[in-house]
Design a protein around this motif. Structure first.
Motif, PDB file in Angstrom:
ATOM      1  N   GLU A   1       0.762  -0.961   0.017  1.00  0.00           N
ATOM      2  CA  GLU A   1       0.054   0.070   0.098  1.00  0.00           C
ATOM      3  C   GLU A   1       1.041   1.097  -0.071  1.00  0.00           C
ATOM      4  O   GLU A   1       1.892   1.319   0.474  1.00  0.00           O
ATOM      5  CB  GLU A   1      -0.887  -0.066   1.286  1.00  0.00           C
ATOM      6  CG  GLU A   1      -1.916   1.067   1.161  1.00  0.00           C
ATOM      7  CD  GLU A   1      -2.997   0.818   2.413  1.00  0.00           C
ATOM      8  OE1 GLU A   1      -3.756   1.915   2.694  1.00  0.00           O
ATOM      9  OE2 GLU A   1      -2.799   0.182   3.196  1.00  0.00           O
ATOM     10  N   ILE A   2       0.507   2.330  -0.588  1.00  0.00           N
ATOM     11  CA  ILE A   2       0.958   3.364  -0.636  1.00  0.00           C
ATOM     12  C   ILE A   2       0.091   4.689  -0.197  1.00  0.00           C
ATOM     13  O   ILE A   2      -1.208   4.667  -0.828  1.00  0.00           O
ATOM     14  CB  ILE A   2       1.647   4.032  -2.156  1.00  0.00           C
ATOM     15  CG1 ILE A   2       2.642   2.907  -2.345  1.00  0.00           C
ATOM     16  CG2 ILE A   2       2.238   5.367  -1.863  1.00  0.00           C
ATOM     17  CD1 ILE A   2       3.107   3.410  -3.956  1.00  0.00           C
ATOM     18  N   ILE A   3       0.267   5.159   0.933  1.00  0.00           N
ATOM     19  CA  ILE A   3      -0.808   6.215   1.517  1.00  0.00           C
ATOM     20  C   ILE A   3      -0.095   7.730   1.382  1.00  0.00           C
ATOM     21  O   ILE A   3       1.136   7.795   1.703  1.00  0.00           O
ATOM     22  CB  ILE A   3      -1.046   5.814   3.007  1.00  0.00           C
ATOM     23  CG1 ILE A   3      -1.498   4.483   3.278  1.00  0.00           C
ATOM     24  CG2 ILE A   3      -1.622   7.028   3.792  1.00  0.00           C
ATOM     25  CD1 ILE A   3      -1.159   4.230   4.822  1.00  0.00           C
ATOM     26  N   TYR A   4      -0.947   8.458   0.885  1.00  0.00           N
ATOM     27  CA  TYR A   4      -0.667   9.739   0.448  1.00  0.00           C
ATOM     28  C   TYR A   4      -0.898  10.709   1.884  1.00  0.00           C
ATOM     29  O   TYR A   4      -1.937  10.725   2.376  1.00  0.00           O
ATOM     30  CB  TYR A   4      -1.268  10.488  -0.784  1.00  0.00           C
ATOM     31  CG  TYR A   4      -1.183  11.940  -0.861  1.00  0.00           C
ATOM     32  CD1 TYR A   4       0.067  12.372  -1.486  1.00  0.00           C
ATOM     33  CD2 TYR A   4      -2.131  12.902  -0.399  1.00  0.00           C
ATOM     34  CE1 TYR A   4       0.042  13.918  -2.031  1.00  0.00           C
ATOM     35  CE2 TYR A   4      -1.888  14.201  -0.637  1.00  0.00           C
ATOM     36  CZ  TYR A   4      -0.644  14.697  -1.285  1.00  0.00           C
ATOM     37  OH  TYR A   4      -0.673  15.891  -1.636  1.00  0.00           O
ATOM     38  N   LEU A   5       0.190  11.281   2.430  1.00  0.00           N
ATOM     39  CA  LEU A   5      -0.052  12.228   3.303  1.00  0.00           C
ATOM     40  C   LEU A   5       0.431  13.648   3.401  1.00  0.00           C
ATOM     41  O   LEU A   5       0.803  14.179   4.156  1.00  0.00           O
ATOM     42  CB  LEU A   5       0.841  11.675   4.720  1.00  0.00           C
ATOM     43  CG  LEU A   5       0.330  10.259   5.117  1.00  0.00           C
ATOM     44  CD1 LEU A   5       1.136   9.403   5.992  1.00  0.00           C
ATOM     45  CD2 LEU A   5      -1.372  10.431   5.733  1.00  0.00           C
TER      46      LEU A   5
ATOM     47  N   SER B   1       6.514   0.068   7.803  1.00  0.00           N
ATOM     48  CA  SER B   1       6.094   1.471   7.381  1.00  0.00           C
ATOM     49  C   SER B   1       7.422   2.309   7.067  1.00  0.00           C
ATOM     50  O   SER B   1       8.274   2.245   8.038  1.00  0.00           O
ATOM     51  CB  SER B   1       5.119   2.025   8.635  1.00  0.00           C
ATOM     52  OG  SER B   1       4.940   3.418   8.055  1.00  0.00           O
TER      53      SER B   1
ATOM     54  N   LYS C   1       8.496   6.074   5.521  1.00  0.00           N
ATOM     55  CA  LYS C   1       8.306   7.369   5.053  1.00  0.00           C
ATOM     56  C   LYS C   1       9.081   7.736   4.023  1.00  0.00           C
ATOM     57  O   LYS C   1      10.526   7.866   4.310  1.00  0.00           O
ATOM     58  CB  LYS C   1       8.488   8.113   6.374  1.00  0.00           C
ATOM     59  CG  LYS C   1       8.052   9.591   6.321  1.00  0.00           C
ATOM     60  CD  LYS C   1       8.144  10.426   7.822  1.00  0.00           C
ATOM     61  CE  LYS C   1       7.710  11.815   7.412  1.00  0.00           C
ATOM     62  NZ  LYS C   1       7.908  12.350   8.779  1.00  0.00           N
TER      63      LYS C   1
ATOM     64  N   VAL D   1       4.848  10.473   1.654  1.00  0.00           N
ATOM     65  CA  VAL D   1       3.933   9.174   1.428  1.00  0.00           C
ATOM     66  C   VAL D   1       4.600   8.326   2.574  1.00  0.00           C
ATOM     67  O   VAL D   1       5.604   8.010   2.811  1.00  0.00           O
ATOM     68  CB  VAL D   1       4.031   8.656  -0.166  1.00  0.00           C
ATOM     69  CG1 VAL D   1       3.402   9.783  -1.065  1.00  0.00           C
ATOM     70  CG2 VAL D   1       5.429   8.359  -0.304  1.00  0.00           C
ATOM     71  N   ARG D   2       3.709   7.268   2.645  1.00  0.00           N
ATOM     72  CA  ARG D   2       3.830   6.202   3.637  1.00  0.00           C
ATOM     73  C   ARG D   2       3.655   4.907   2.757  1.00  0.00           C
ATOM     74  O   ARG D   2       2.759   4.581   2.055  1.00  0.00           O
ATOM     75  CB  ARG D   2       2.823   6.182   4.660  1.00  0.00           C
ATOM     76  CG  ARG D   2       3.029   4.941   5.723  1.00  0.00           C
ATOM     77  CD  ARG D   2       3.895   5.315   6.720  1.00  0.00           C
ATOM     78  NE  ARG D   2       3.327   6.389   7.375  1.00  0.00           N
ATOM     79  CZ  ARG D   2       4.131   7.253   8.041  1.00  0.00           C
ATOM     80  NH1 ARG D   2       5.389   6.944   8.272  1.00  0.00           N
ATOM     81  NH2 ARG D   2       3.614   8.445   8.698  1.00  0.00           N
TER      82      ARG D   2
ATOM     83  N   LEU E   1       3.838   0.877   2.751  1.00  0.00           N
ATOM     84  CA  LEU E   1       3.632  -0.349   3.600  1.00  0.00           C
ATOM     85  C   LEU E   1       3.950  -1.447   2.591  1.00  0.00           C
ATOM     86  O   LEU E   1       3.471  -1.843   1.767  1.00  0.00           O
ATOM     87  CB  LEU E   1       2.303  -0.380   4.110  1.00  0.00           C
ATOM     88  CG  LEU E   1       1.695   0.929   4.922  1.00  0.00           C
ATOM     89  CD1 LEU E   1       0.346   0.607   5.470  1.00  0.00           C
ATOM     90  CD2 LEU E   1       2.789   1.326   6.149  1.00  0.00           C
TER      91      LEU E   1
ATOM     92  N   ASP F   1       3.098  -5.446   8.400  1.00  0.00           N
ATOM     93  CA  ASP F   1       3.830  -4.312   7.386  1.00  0.00           C
ATOM     94  C   ASP F   1       4.882  -3.684   8.132  1.00  0.00           C
ATOM     95  O   ASP F   1       4.924  -3.268   9.331  1.00  0.00           O
ATOM     96  CB  ASP F   1       2.709  -3.651   6.942  1.00  0.00           C
ATOM     97  CG  ASP F   1       1.886  -4.136   6.038  1.00  0.00           C
ATOM     98  OD1 ASP F   1       2.333  -4.976   5.391  1.00  0.00           O
ATOM     99  OD2 ASP F   1       0.669  -3.712   5.762  1.00  0.00           O
TER     100      ASP F   1
END
Length: 338
Positions: A288-292, A309, A311, A296-297, A299, A307
């Protein structure tokens, strides 16, 4: 909360933050310094003299609370005059000190207003001015920014930090907000279950946590359990439960066969070709790629199903896609066996 075996020195002009979860003992410690709680044993000394048994109003200690505790029926000037009157300071000196205190917190012109005519941030400044107006040797602050919204809280952190630097007063500050502690403090004392886990400057606390609790409580952290299989000076080899082998630094002496917890910060992990040749280098598929916003994060599975994590800046994450296989890793010095 019971505070156990507390031995704490606060330097003159220092900004010391007591940080920990609810019920960890930090507020009890502050209340003992203020005189609202009595220690069952031991001694509290201020500038070399014992203050055990001395009531709060005679300790020469300023106090700032989360709810401000301003008198609603009094003007700002009258609120500031209250501690001066209690110390029988003459009227002319009171006027001088009140004007100076309001100027210090940038509220000159607000002397005749009442608390209900002020914003939350202005009320907090008045509470701060009242704690400083009688020129105390020590100022105690109990989660003073907890009632403010995030934007105002961030602003007031810097205001209080600059005020402390300008005045040089000694401050002991209680909070459960880690970012607040990192921004404002000269040193941080991490409390848990009534004991200090570690006390050090913010960078030392963040970069070199001495215990698993400190690593988990301050900042973000990837945590894995394992056993030490070899020791080489200040480094060890750690066999994790899922089978991965990691080289890590050791903050305290350790022997082969002992259980330890791996701690590695998300921002210390390198992804892509730069990971090759590092002491710890692995390969996995991105889950997974999380936009922050500013980063981005990423996983991905590591050492079993949990997972890891990571950064990354947007530039470094530009060529990474969900389902793609990537190399990742970190230096032995950038992780710790706690």
């Amino acid at each position: 909360m019971v505070v156990k075996s507390l031995n704490l020195d606060v330097a003159n002009r220092e900004f010391l933050t007591l940080l920990g979860p609810s019920g960890s003992g930090k507020t009890t410690t502050l209340m003992m310094l203020a005189g609202f709680e009595d220690p069952t044993s031991g001694e509290i000394r201020l500038r070399g003299r014992s203050i055990n048994g001395i009531p709060p109003y005679k300790r020469g200690v300023g106090m700032v609370f989360q709810n401000y505790s301003l008198f609603p029926h009094m003007t700002v000037a009258e609120n500031l005059a209250f501690p001066l009157q209690a110390r029988r300071i003459d009227k002319a000196e009171q006027t001088t000190r009140i004007r100076k205190a309001l100027d210090m917190v940038k509220l000159d012109g607000f002397a005749e207003r009442r608390p209900n005519q002020l914003s939350g941030g202005q009320q907090q400044r008045v509470a701060l001015a009242r704690a400083l107006v009688f020129e105390p040797e020590l100022v105690l602050m109990d989660e003073p920014l907890g009632a403010l919204d995030k934007q105002l809280r961030d602003h007031m952190q810097i205001e209080i930090k600059h005020l402390h630097e300008r005045l040089g007063v000694t401050v002991v500050y209680v909070t459960h907000d880690q970012s607040e502690a990192l921004v404002m403090s000269d040193r941080i004392a991490i409390f848990n279950e009534g004991r200090i886990q570690q006390i050090a400057p913010p960078a030392e606390i963040y970069q070199n946590p001495q215990t698993d609790f400190v690593a988990q409580f301050i900042g973000e952290n990837n945590r894995r359990e394992g056993k030490v299989t070899a020791v080489d000076g200040e480094l060890c080899q750690l066999a994790l439960k899922g089978g991965a082998v990691v080289k890590a630094s050791i903050p305290k002496p350790v022997g082969a066969g002992e259980s330890r917890v791996l701690s590695v910060r998300p921002e210390m992990i390198v992804v892509g070709p730069d990971a090759q040749g590092l002491a710890n280098c692995y390969e996995s598929k991105v889950r997974e790629i999380i936009y922050l916003g500013d980063h981005v994060r990423v996983l991905l599975p590591f050492d079993g199903v949990d997972d890891l994590s990571i950064k990354l800046t947007h530039r470094r994450a530009a060529n990474i896609a969900v389902g793609g296989t990537v190399q990742f890793g970190w230096k032995a010095e950038d992780c710790r066996a706690l």
